[in-house]
Motif scaffolding. Structure first.
Motif, short mmCIF file in Angstrom:
data_model
loop_
_atom_site.label_atom_id
_atom_site.label_comp_id
_atom_site.label_asym_id
_atom_site.label_seq_id
_atom_site.Cartn_x
_atom_site.Cartn_y
_atom_site.Cartn_z
N GLY A 142 25.55 -144.10 28.31
CA GLY A 142 26.74 -144.94 28.25
C GLY A 142 27.74 -144.47 27.21
O GLY A 142 28.94 -144.73 27.34
N ALA A 143 27.27 -143.76 26.20
CA ALA A 143 28.14 -143.30 25.11
C ALA A 143 28.64 -141.88 25.30
O ALA A 143 29.48 -141.41 24.54
N SER A 144 28.15 -141.18 26.32
CA SER A 144 28.35 -139.73 26.43
C SER A 144 29.48 -139.33 27.36
O SER A 144 29.79 -140.03 28.32
N THR A 145 30.03 -138.16 27.05
CA THR A 145 30.95 -137.52 28.00
C THR A 145 30.18 -136.59 28.93
O THR A 145 30.59 -136.37 30.07
N HIS A 146 29.04 -136.05 28.46
CA HIS A 146 28.26 -135.09 29.24
C HIS A 146 26.77 -135.31 29.00
O HIS A 146 26.37 -135.83 27.96
N VAL A 147 25.96 -134.85 29.96
CA VAL A 147 24.51 -134.89 29.81
C VAL A 147 23.94 -133.55 30.21
O VAL A 147 24.33 -132.96 31.23
N VAL A 148 23.03 -133.04 29.39
CA VAL A 148 22.25 -131.84 29.71
C VAL A 148 20.88 -132.32 30.18
O VAL A 148 20.18 -133.02 29.45
N ILE A 149 20.52 -131.95 31.40
CA ILE A 149 19.23 -132.32 31.97
C ILE A 149 18.21 -131.26 31.59
O ILE A 149 18.38 -130.08 31.92
N MET A 150 17.17 -131.67 30.90
CA MET A 150 16.17 -130.73 30.43
C MET A 150 15.11 -130.51 31.51
O MET A 150 14.58 -131.46 32.09
#
Length: 260
Positions: A142-150
């Motif tokens: 909710g706070a992010s501009t981007h997500v890196v999927i591990m």
């Protein structure tokens, strides 16, 4: 405004903490203002970046208190001029109880609210998440501009990827329409194992538009970083070699922060 990047997937032992910590450190070494946020009650990112094994050092001075106060500023710890830390400890495990019994706003945006006072100060905010889907993970998204999927190159993690993609899509539709997937990062790969090689190829075939070119291979020097630390580590050049390649790709995908 800061680029806010969450590292996550609902599986343990995939290198989230090590990768998010190294990413934050290397960004700071490049001269960016970086805030590392620990959203895992195990506090491993806190230990990794601070160099302190004793989470009691941060008692009542953590991300949980920042969320309760609605302002991260009083709880941020400066590691050096460029790298700051918003720590966590065991009490973060009680966050769901607080959010659903006492919090007056949207419980999925509590972290975003706490970080709103500092987003203009930092170039990058890096968020580490726990190994299971939880309010911590949802708040990070909710706070992010981007997500890196591990993606650790194993069958169990392979099965977790589509479920995490569904979680990201739900977060986009319900709480954070601006959230973007930076990519899938293949980690802890073992060049000596045929099953690891097969998983590297399989995830690239199925998610070719998402995977980073960089693959993080297992390396003893990287595994020893929590022991010898991030600063003044004689093994640093070798330990960071894969992550430096990943960092170049990451910046290329998420972009450099806009200066206000």
């Amino acid at each position: 405004m800061a680029k806010v990047i969450t590292f996550g997937v609902q599986k343990g032992g995939v290198g989230k903490t090590l990768t998010s910590g190294i990413t934050a450190f290397l960004l700071a070494q490049r001269g960016y203002k970086v805030l590392a946020v620990d959203m895992d009650s195990q506090g491993n990112l806190t230990q990794f970046i601070s160099g302190s094994d004793d989470l009691y050092d941060f008692q009542e001075q953590t991300v949980l208190e920042a969320i309760k106060e609605g302002d991260a500023r009083p709880y941020i710890k400066a590691m050096d001029d460029h790298l700051h830390l918003l720590p966590a400890d065991d009490f973060l495990a009680t966050i769901a109880q607080y959010l659903f019994r006492e919090y007056s706003g949207n419980p999925s945006l509590a972290l975003d609210s706490a970080l709103s006072s500092v987003k203009d100060f930092y170039d990058y905010i890096i968020i580490d998440t726990p190994p299971a889907l939880s309010e911590q993970t949802i708040n990070a998204l909710g706070a992010s501009t981007h997500v890196v999927i591990m993606f650790e190159t194993s069958k169990f993690c392979y099965s977790a990827i589509p479920r995490f993609l569904d979680t990201i899509e739900a977060a986009k539709s319900k709480i954070n329409p601006d959230l973007q997937i930076a990519g899938i990062l293949r980690t802890l790969a073992d060049a000596k194992r045929t099953d690891s090689k097969a998983m590297i190829e399989l995830i690239e075939e199925e998610y070719s538009e998402l995977v980073f070119d960089t693959v993080i291979h297992r390396r003893a020097t990287t595994g020893r970083l929590p022991v010898y630390g991030l600063w003044e580590n004689k093994e640093a050049n070798q330990a960071f070699s894969y992550h430096k390649k990943f960092l170049r790709e990451l910046i290329g995908r998420v972009g450099k922060p806009e200066k206000v």
